[in-house]
Design a protein around this motif. Structure first.
Motif, mmCIF file in Angstrom:
data_model
loop_
_atom_site.group_PDB
_atom_site.id
_atom_site.type_symbol
_atom_site.label_atom_id
_atom_site.label_comp_id
_atom_site.label_asym_id
_atom_site.label_seq_id
_atom_site.Cartn_x
_atom_site.Cartn_y
_atom_site.Cartn_z
ATOM 1 N N ILE A 85 0.878 -0.983 -0.375
ATOM 2 C CA ILE A 85 0.016 0.031 -0.277
ATOM 3 C C ILE A 85 0.869 0.769 0.207
ATOM 4 O O ILE A 85 0.873 2.529 -0.539
ATOM 5 C CB ILE A 85 -1.340 0.591 1.380
ATOM 6 C CG1 ILE A 85 -2.030 -1.226 1.158
ATOM 7 C CG2 ILE A 85 -1.652 1.455 1.421
ATOM 8 C CD1 ILE A 85 -2.743 -0.770 2.402
ATOM 9 N N HIS A 90 0.463 4.877 -1.607
ATOM 10 C CA HIS A 90 0.510 6.230 -1.331
ATOM 11 C C HIS A 90 2.040 6.602 -1.577
ATOM 12 O O HIS A 90 1.926 7.791 -1.716
ATOM 13 C CB HIS A 90 1.617 6.574 0.224
ATOM 14 C CG HIS A 90 0.326 5.483 1.488
ATOM 15 N ND1 HIS A 90 1.119 5.902 3.232
ATOM 16 C CD2 HIS A 90 -0.300 5.345 1.460
ATOM 17 C CE1 HIS A 90 -0.435 4.882 3.655
ATOM 18 N NE2 HIS A 90 -0.811 4.687 2.580
ATOM 19 N N GLU A 140 -0.877 6.306 8.990
ATOM 20 C CA GLU A 140 -1.229 5.239 8.599
ATOM 21 C C GLU A 140 0.724 4.782 8.138
ATOM 22 O O GLU A 140 0.686 4.133 9.563
ATOM 23 C CB GLU A 140 -1.322 5.182 7.025
ATOM 24 C CG GLU A 140 -2.476 5.184 7.465
ATOM 25 C CD GLU A 140 -3.708 4.643 6.252
ATOM 26 O OE1 GLU A 140 -5.241 4.588 5.817
ATOM 27 O OE2 GLU A 140 -3.278 5.090 4.775
ATOM 28 N N PHE A 145 0.290 1.760 10.423
ATOM 29 C CA PHE A 145 1.111 0.262 9.970
ATOM 30 C C PHE A 145 1.756 -0.095 10.826
ATOM 31 O O PHE A 145 2.760 -1.303 10.787
ATOM 32 C CB PHE A 145 1.624 1.164 8.555
ATOM 33 C CG PHE A 145 0.542 1.010 8.126
ATOM 34 C CD1 PHE A 145 -0.817 1.091 7.531
ATOM 35 C CD2 PHE A 145 0.477 1.262 5.948
ATOM 36 C CE1 PHE A 145 -1.814 1.100 6.757
ATOM 37 C CE2 PHE A 145 -0.401 1.407 5.102
ATOM 38 C CZ PHE A 145 -1.583 1.227 5.800
ATOM 39 N N HIS A 219 -7.493 1.570 -2.802
ATOM 40 C CA HIS A 219 -6.224 1.808 -2.031
ATOM 41 C C HIS A 219 -7.594 1.856 -1.308
ATOM 42 O O HIS A 219 -6.743 1.028 0.091
ATOM 43 C CB HIS A 219 -5.939 3.791 -2.567
ATOM 44 C CG HIS A 219 -5.516 3.690 -1.344
ATOM 45 N ND1 HIS A 219 -4.333 5.141 -0.956
ATOM 46 C CD2 HIS A 219 -4.426 3.535 0.450
ATOM 47 C CE1 HIS A 219 -3.879 5.695 0.004
ATOM 48 N NE2 HIS A 219 -3.860 4.791 0.893
ATOM 49 N N GLU A 223 -6.977 -1.416 2.211
ATOM 50 C CA GLU A 223 -6.716 -1.024 3.399
ATOM 51 C C GLU A 223 -8.693 -1.408 4.974
ATOM 52 O O GLU A 223 -8.734 -2.420 5.524
ATOM 53 C CB GLU A 223 -6.875 0.197 3.674
ATOM 54 C CG GLU A 223 -5.544 0.939 3.361
ATOM 55 C CD GLU A 223 -4.832 2.145 3.375
ATOM 56 O OE1 GLU A 223 -6.139 3.054 3.772
ATOM 57 O OE2 GLU A 223 -3.588 2.459 3.182
HETATM 58 FE FE LIG Z 1 -3.445 4.384 2.849
#
Ligand SMILES: [Fe+2]
Ligand SMILES: [Fe+2]
Length: 241
Positions: A85, A90, A140, A145, A219, A223
């Protein structure tokens, strides 16, 4: 694959997870599979006047034409998914958001006099989306994360003791805000219909905003529908050990 799945009365999100090619069909039909994906597909289809047979055919032909099959992210590690991701989505936003801001400036210079009533509210909505996404990605990358990776690497009671549900629900609320901004931008532009006198930059702006919309949906889907539920489940299975 898609036909067997549809017989089980899945939600829209389940179809997007198990048959990733369905996402391009949902985009075309305007069916929400990221923030509002937790409802039966049959309900979403009937709203659009589409049958299960039509969707099965569309997904089959989309799968045949997809150049690269999306990896099955329900089988990867959570660390691999979080890394993916960041590396793909990003990174895309970090280069695309500033480029779009510059494009807005150029298009407004040329078209504000005649099309300011559309372009100005569009740019305002875009600018608040951009600001929110920048801080969202940092949260994140710096908080959620790393927590997910640490829990996977070391599921000890100390690491798993911190509830992950709270930061996840903040991220989900921010996803909803982003999805609402994308919907408003579609409304402001009448589904991105270009005026007759649109210059190439105007075309580029509308095409790029639609590409941004699709990219953000995918995206958020990764998530909301895969990473976050798996991270929550991981905490629950660790609690039973
Ligand atoms: Fe994200
Ligand atoms: Fe996010």
């Amino acid at each position: 694959m898609i036909r067997e799945l549809l017989e089980k009365n899945p939600t829209v999100a389940e179809v997007a997870i198990k048959c990733p090619a369905s996402m391009q069909v949902f985009e075309k039909l305007g069916i929400d599979y990221c923030c509002g994906g937790q409802r039966p597909i049959i309900e979403a289809l009937s709203e659009k006047g589409t049958s299960l047979e039509e969707i099965a055919q569309a997904v089959e032909s989309a799968s045949a034409s997809e150049p690269v099959q999306e990896r099955d992210w329900t089988q990867s590690t959570l660390t691999e998914l979080a890394d993916h991701i960041e590396a793909v989505y990003h990174t895309f936003l970090r280069s695309e958001l500033p480029r779009l801001s510059e494009l807005f400036t150029r298009v407004l210079e040329a078209h504000e006099a005649k099309h300011g009533h559309v372009l100005l509210p569009l740019r305002d909505t875009y600018e608040s989306l951009e600001t929110e996404l920048e801080s969202h990605m940092l949260k994140e990358e710096q908080v959620l994360f790393p927590m997910i990776r640490a829990r996977e690497a070391n599921p000890s009671p100390e690491v798993m003791g911190f509830p992950i549900e709270a930061p996840i629900s903040v991220m989900e609320q921010e996803h909803l805000n982003a999805a609402n901004a994308l919907t408003s931008m579609r409304q402001i532009t009448g589904n991105y219909s270009l005026p007759d006198d649109a210059c190439p930059s105007f075309h580029n702006l509308y095409q790029s905003l639609q590409a941004l919309e699709e990219n953000l949906h995918r995206h958020i889907h990764l998530e909301n529908n895969i990473l976050f539920p798996r991270a929550i489940q991981q905490g629950q299975s660790a609690a039973w050990m």
